[in-house]
Design a protein around this motif. Structure first.
Motif, PDB file in Angstrom:
ATOM      1  N   ILE A  50       0.677  -0.971  -0.089  1.00 24.27           N
ATOM      2  CA  ILE A  50      -0.063  -0.049  -0.043  1.00 24.27           C
ATOM      3  C   ILE A  50       1.203   1.245  -0.125  1.00 24.27           C
ATOM      4  O   ILE A  50       0.024   2.420  -0.743  1.00 24.27           O
ATOM      5  CB  ILE A  50      -1.271  -0.402   0.922  1.00 24.27           C
ATOM      6  N   HIS A  51       1.783   0.906   1.072  1.00 24.84           N
ATOM      7  CA  HIS A  51       2.707   2.405   1.019  1.00 24.84           C
ATOM      8  C   HIS A  51       3.483   2.882   0.191  1.00 24.84           C
ATOM      9  O   HIS A  51       4.131   3.901  -0.692  1.00 24.84           O
ATOM     10  CB  HIS A  51       3.952   2.021   2.098  1.00 24.84           C
ATOM     11  N   ARG A  52       4.001   1.120  -1.181  1.00 25.50           N
ATOM     12  CA  ARG A  52       4.584   1.972  -2.397  1.00 25.50           C
ATOM     13  C   ARG A  52       3.276   2.607  -3.366  1.00 25.50           C
ATOM     14  O   ARG A  52       3.925   3.444  -3.931  1.00 25.50           O
ATOM     15  CB  ARG A  52       4.691   0.476  -2.879  1.00 25.50           C
ATOM     16  N   GLN A  53       2.353   2.292  -3.512  1.00 24.78           N
ATOM     17  CA  GLN A  53       1.180   2.894  -4.116  1.00 24.78           C
ATOM     18  C   GLN A  53       1.032   4.139  -3.817  1.00 24.78           C
ATOM     19  O   GLN A  53       1.413   4.933  -4.444  1.00 24.78           O
ATOM     20  CB  GLN A  53       0.484   2.045  -3.990  1.00 24.78           C
ATOM     21  N   LEU A  54       0.496   4.239  -2.215  1.00 28.98           N
ATOM     22  CA  LEU A  54       1.249   6.029  -2.023  1.00 28.98           C
ATOM     23  C   LEU A  54       2.075   6.546  -2.544  1.00 28.98           C
ATOM     24  O   LEU A  54       2.138   7.835  -2.669  1.00 28.98           O
ATOM     25  CB  LEU A  54       0.650   6.109  -0.635  1.00 28.98           C
ATOM     26  N   LEU A  55       3.231   6.277  -2.212  1.00 32.02           N
ATOM     27  CA  LEU A  55       4.574   7.218  -2.607  1.00 32.02           C
ATOM     28  C   LEU A  55       4.826   7.909  -4.196  1.00 32.02           C
ATOM     29  O   LEU A  55       4.823   7.957  -5.059  1.00 32.02           O
ATOM     30  CB  LEU A  55       5.986   6.353  -2.517  1.00 32.02           C
ATOM     31  N   ALA A  56       4.070   6.643  -5.283  1.00 30.97           N
ATOM     32  CA  ALA A  56       3.728   6.908  -6.564  1.00 30.97           C
ATOM     33  C   ALA A  56       2.562   7.837  -7.353  1.00 30.97           C
ATOM     34  O   ALA A  56       3.096   8.292  -8.234  1.00 30.97           O
ATOM     35  CB  ALA A  56       2.647   5.312  -7.154  1.00 30.97           C
ATOM     36  N   ASP A  57       2.049   7.900  -6.117  1.00 33.80           N
ATOM     37  CA  ASP A  57       1.264   8.889  -5.800  1.00 33.80           C
ATOM     38  C   ASP A  57       1.806  10.594  -4.917  1.00 33.80           C
ATOM     39  O   ASP A  57       1.023  11.063  -4.903  1.00 33.80           O
ATOM     40  CB  ASP A  57      -0.353   8.980  -5.275  1.00 33.80           C
ATOM     41  N   GLY A  58       2.361  10.402  -4.592  1.00 33.46           N
ATOM     42  CA  GLY A  58       3.648  11.391  -4.015  1.00 33.46           C
ATOM     43  C   GLY A  58       3.037  11.814  -2.583  1.00 33.46           C
ATOM     44  O   GLY A  58       3.190  12.669  -1.868  1.00 33.46           O
ATOM     45  N   ILE A  59       2.661  10.640  -2.314  1.00 35.16           N
ATOM     46  CA  ILE A  59       2.734  10.622  -0.594  1.00 35.16           C
ATOM     47  C   ILE A  59       3.284   9.601   0.667  1.00 35.16           C
ATOM     48  O   ILE A  59       3.603   8.282  -0.179  1.00 35.16           O
ATOM     49  CB  ILE A  59       0.619   9.892  -0.489  1.00 35.16           C
ATOM     50  N   GLN A  60       3.632  10.151   1.404  1.00 32.60           N
ATOM     51  CA  GLN A  60       4.387   9.541   2.575  1.00 32.60           C
ATOM     52  C   GLN A  60       3.591   9.026   2.984  1.00 32.60           C
ATOM     53  O   GLN A  60       2.926   9.410   4.650  1.00 32.60           O
ATOM     54  CB  GLN A  60       6.122  10.323   3.251  1.00 32.60           C
ATOM     55  N   GLY A  61       3.327   7.532   3.151  1.00 39.61           N
ATOM     56  CA  GLY A  61       2.564   7.257   4.520  1.00 39.61           C
ATOM     57  C   GLY A  61       3.104   7.643   5.231  1.00 39.61           C
ATOM     58  O   GLY A  61       4.717   7.473   6.140  1.00 39.61           O
ATOM     59  N   GLY A  62       2.542   6.191   6.735  1.00 30.94           N
ATOM     60  CA  GLY A  62       3.296   5.785   8.231  1.00 30.94           C
ATOM     61  C   GLY A  62       3.949   5.074   8.062  1.00 30.94           C
ATOM     62  O   GLY A  62       4.456   4.574   7.342  1.00 30.94           O
ATOM     63  N   LYS A  63       4.268   4.565   9.456  1.00 29.63           N
ATOM     64  CA  LYS A  63       5.314   3.526   9.763  1.00 29.63           C
ATOM     65  C   LYS A  63       4.426   2.159   9.553  1.00 29.63           C
ATOM     66  O   LYS A  63       3.720   2.172  10.636  1.00 29.63           O
ATOM     67  CB  LYS A  63       6.232   4.204  11.761  1.00 29.63           C
ATOM     68  N   ASP A  64       5.264   1.666   8.997  1.00 33.11           N
ATOM     69  CA  ASP A  64       4.680   0.182   9.090  1.00 33.11           C
ATOM     70  C   ASP A  64       5.252  -0.059  10.425  1.00 33.11           C
ATOM     71  O   ASP A  64       6.409  -0.495  10.862  1.00 33.11           O
ATOM     72  CB  ASP A  64       6.141  -0.446   8.178  1.00 33.11           C
ATOM     73  N   LEU A  65       4.226  -1.153  10.924  1.00 37.05           N
ATOM     74  CA  LEU A  65       4.181  -1.726  12.302  1.00 37.05           C
ATOM     75  C   LEU A  65       4.171  -2.958  12.226  1.00 37.05           C
ATOM     76  O   LEU A  65       4.313  -3.727  13.515  1.00 37.05           O
ATOM     77  CB  LEU A  65       2.839  -1.527  13.508  1.00 37.05           C
ATOM     78  N   SER A  66       4.548  -3.609  11.436  1.00 33.52           N
ATOM     79  CA  SER A  66       4.201  -5.170  10.567  1.00 33.52           C
ATOM     80  C   SER A  66       5.296  -5.756  11.626  1.00 33.52           C
ATOM     81  O   SER A  66       5.424  -6.711  11.608  1.00 33.52           O
ATOM     82  CB  SER A  66       4.102  -6.237   9.767  1.00 33.52           C
ATOM     83  N   GLU A  67       6.451  -5.485  11.643  1.00 41.47           N
ATOM     84  CA  GLU A  67       7.745  -5.921  11.849  1.00 41.47           C
ATOM     85  C   GLU A  67       8.155  -5.538  13.365  1.00 41.47           C
ATOM     86  O   GLU A  67       8.145  -6.744  14.644  1.00 41.47           O
ATOM     87  CB  GLU A  67       8.830  -5.543  11.086  1.00 41.47           C
ATOM     88  N   ASP A  68       7.980  -5.026  13.684  1.00 35.97           N
ATOM     89  CA  ASP A  68       7.982  -4.058  14.903  1.00 35.97           C
ATOM     90  C   ASP A  68       6.611  -5.036  16.311  1.00 35.97           C
ATOM     91  O   ASP A  68       6.815  -4.784  17.674  1.00 35.97           O
ATOM     92  CB  ASP A  68       7.835  -2.663  15.337  1.00 35.97           C
ATOM     93  N   PHE A  69       5.652  -5.309  16.181  1.00 36.09           N
ATOM     94  CA  PHE A  69       4.461  -5.341  16.522  1.00 36.09           C
ATOM     95  C   PHE A  69       3.929  -5.669  15.809  1.00 36.09           C
ATOM     96  O   PHE A  69       2.295  -6.302  15.107  1.00 36.09           O
ATOM     97  CB  PHE A  69       4.261  -4.066  16.787  1.00 36.09           C
ATOM     98  N   PRO A  70       4.186  -7.555  15.391  1.00 34.89           N
ATOM     99  CA  PRO A  70       3.677  -8.600  14.483  1.00 34.89           C
ATOM    100  C   PRO A  70       2.337  -8.621  14.786  1.00 34.89           C
ATOM    101  O   PRO A  70       1.594  -9.234  14.150  1.00 34.89           O
ATOM    102  CB  PRO A  70       4.761  -9.706  14.702  1.00 34.89           C
ATOM    103  N   GLU A  71       1.500  -8.580  16.672  1.00 32.54           N
ATOM    104  CA  GLU A  71       0.399  -9.272  16.709  1.00 32.54           C
ATOM    105  C   GLU A  71      -0.979  -8.342  16.074  1.00 32.54           C
ATOM    106  O   GLU A  71      -1.552  -9.263  16.222  1.00 32.54           O
ATOM    107  CB  GLU A  71       0.976  -8.963  18.151  1.00 32.54           C
TER     108      GLU A  71
END
Length: 472
Positions: free
Chosen positions: A413-434
């Motif tokens: 999703i964030h890769r698509q946002l960058l293509a649209d000129g948008i910096q998404g939020g911080k990906d939590l999937s590694e730090d908070f896998p739960e």
């Protein structure tokens, strides 16, 4: 066979002249420079020349660095929703105007012989932050929030004579790494669970882990995940009942709308000054503060400098200078409680300018604006199919967006946002896998309504693209 580097004299490195090197080696009684490193095991020494490209001229180096920098995109070139410890806020021009004045522009707190108003400026900064957090004593800033929290925990350990601390499981993993590095091996820590979906500290888990060796219970409000901790007084009561101190980390930009931690039991307050007039910089722009009551047991455990005001021999005239200087490592050197060197005093002055400019009503308006805009953004995102707001407690500035229902990863999703000129939020999937595929989004006073709607539309498109691909 030992690999030797060809002797050369470098114009920017001192003592490269062979005769000078020989004289220095003879003076300290060794034959070769390599002999100075005999204590380092051979197994970790590099036994070959480094694979480095040819040297560049100053012009060639500048051109190469410029090429690298051009790959970067600043927050001015994108719509930025990344926070997680460094947030995009509006910086009034007067902040830069004052902190670039020649009498201020250094990270050092300064010395009496070079004081050109810096001591008074730092005293005023301390006074303003003290009023904001409703405490009496504030230090010259540390490097960042992580160091301020680490020092606060060490202060608590010295005050209580205990060696364990409890930290929230919602803590930023980068901050946790720094705290762990700073307090161990003398201190140990445990993480206290949080409730999902509220995001608040699990009081039962806290009660089960606090014990007679707990020096401090540390939590943050707002939490790293943005939620507002409504149980502050209960947490403080649990800590105090066990004889521990309550240490609270806080985002100062929230204190125009939230109670300061001192009003729900905090003994030590810490946080980051970056929201108060500091630009986002790669590797800079951070400054941590510590605040306590004006009690000797707290004051004498500060490792950093404190500035106070005192009358002079001239009636009606006042001066500014160090408070209890002999408690610092400047006085004790290697026997000091904690070593303190270059601090971020310039950012303290900057924060003082920011707070003086906004005043109480300005801070209240700032907090209200952030609350309104972030709540609006969350409502827009929650209306998208497959997207939810994960933690249901009231939040400030940051909130967790749950993408698990979209069938896509945060990275996609964030890769698509960058293509649209948008910096998404911080990906939590590694730090908070739960939490699965979740991200921490930040909305501040700088975001226009149209930008929030642009974000929602871009995420909607990213989800639709997935559905269309699957149908094909």
């Amino acid at each position: 066979m030992e690999t030797r580097r060809k002797a050369s004299v470098h114009p920017y490195i001192p003592n490269m002249i062979p005769e000078v090197q020989r004289q220095m080696l003879d003076e300290i009684g060794v034959e070769r420079i390599e002999d100075l490193y005999d204590i380092i095991p051979d197994a970790i020494k590099m036994d070959r020349l480094m694979d480095m490209p040819p040297a560049l001229s100053e012009f060639e180096l500048k051109r190469e660095i410029d090429k690298l920098l051009q790959k970067n995109k600043s927050a001015n070139e994108t719509i930025n929703f990344l926070g997680a410890g460094c947030w995009q806020h509006f910086i009034p021009a007067v902040c830069d105007e004052i902190n670039q004045r020649s009498e201020f522009v250094t990270a050092y707190a300064g010395e009496p012989y070079e004081d050109k108003g810096r001591f008074q400026s730092l005293f005023e900064y301390q006074s303003l932050v003290a009023e904001l957090v409703d405490m009496d004593v504030v230090n010259v800033p540390t490097f960042d929030w992580a160091q301020a929290a680490s020092t606060s925990l060490r202060m608590a350990s010295r005050i209580t004579g205990r060696t364990e601390v409890l930290l929230p499981a919602t803590i930023d993993r980068d901050k946790l790494m720094i705290i762990a590095n700073y307090i161990t091996p003398q201190l140990s820590y445990q993480l206290v669970d949080f409730n999902d979906p509220s995001g608040e500290l699990d009081l039962e888990d806290l009660k089960s882990k606090v014990n007679a060796n707990t020096a401090a219970v540390y939590f943050e409000n707002p939490t790293f995940l943005g939620t507002i901790e409504s149980q502050g007084q209960q947490i403080a009561d649990i800590a105090h009942a066990a004889g521990a101190l309550c240490v609270v980390g806080v985002d100062p930009s929230s204190l125009g709308v939230l109670k300061p931690p001192s009003q729900y039991g905090a003994d030590i307050i810490c946080g980051d000054l970056q929201p108060l007039g500091m630009h986002m910089n790669y590797g800079g722009g951070q400054a941590g503060f510590i605040a306590t009551r004006d009690e000797e047991k707290f004051v004498m455990e500060y490792p950093s400098r404190l500035f106070g005001i005192a009358p002079t021999i001239v009636e009606g005239e006042y001066g500014f200078g160090d408070v209890a200087y002999d408690r610092t490592s400047f006085a004790h050197r290697e026997t000091g409680k904690e070593s303190v060197g270059t601090q971020t005093a310039l950012w303290g002055i900057t924060a003082g300018v920011y707070l003086a400019l906004l005043g109480p009503y300005g801070m209240q308006e700032l907090g209200q604006t952030i609350m309104q805009k972030s709540q609006y953004a969350a409502e827009l995102l929650a209306a998208i199919d497959g997207v939810e707001i994960r933690l249901q407690s009231t939040f400030f500035k940051e909130f967790v967006v749950d993408f698990n229902g979209t069938g896509k990863t945060v990275r996609e999703i964030h890769r698509q946002l960058l293509a649209d000129g948008i910096q998404g939020g911080k990906d939590l999937s590694e730090d908070f896998p739960e939490l699965g595929q979740c991200a921490l989004y930040c909305v501040t006073e700088v975001h226009a309504k149209e930008e929030l709607e642009t974000l929602a539309a871009a995420i909607q498109r990213a989800c639709v693209v997935k559905e269309e691909v699957e149908s094909v």
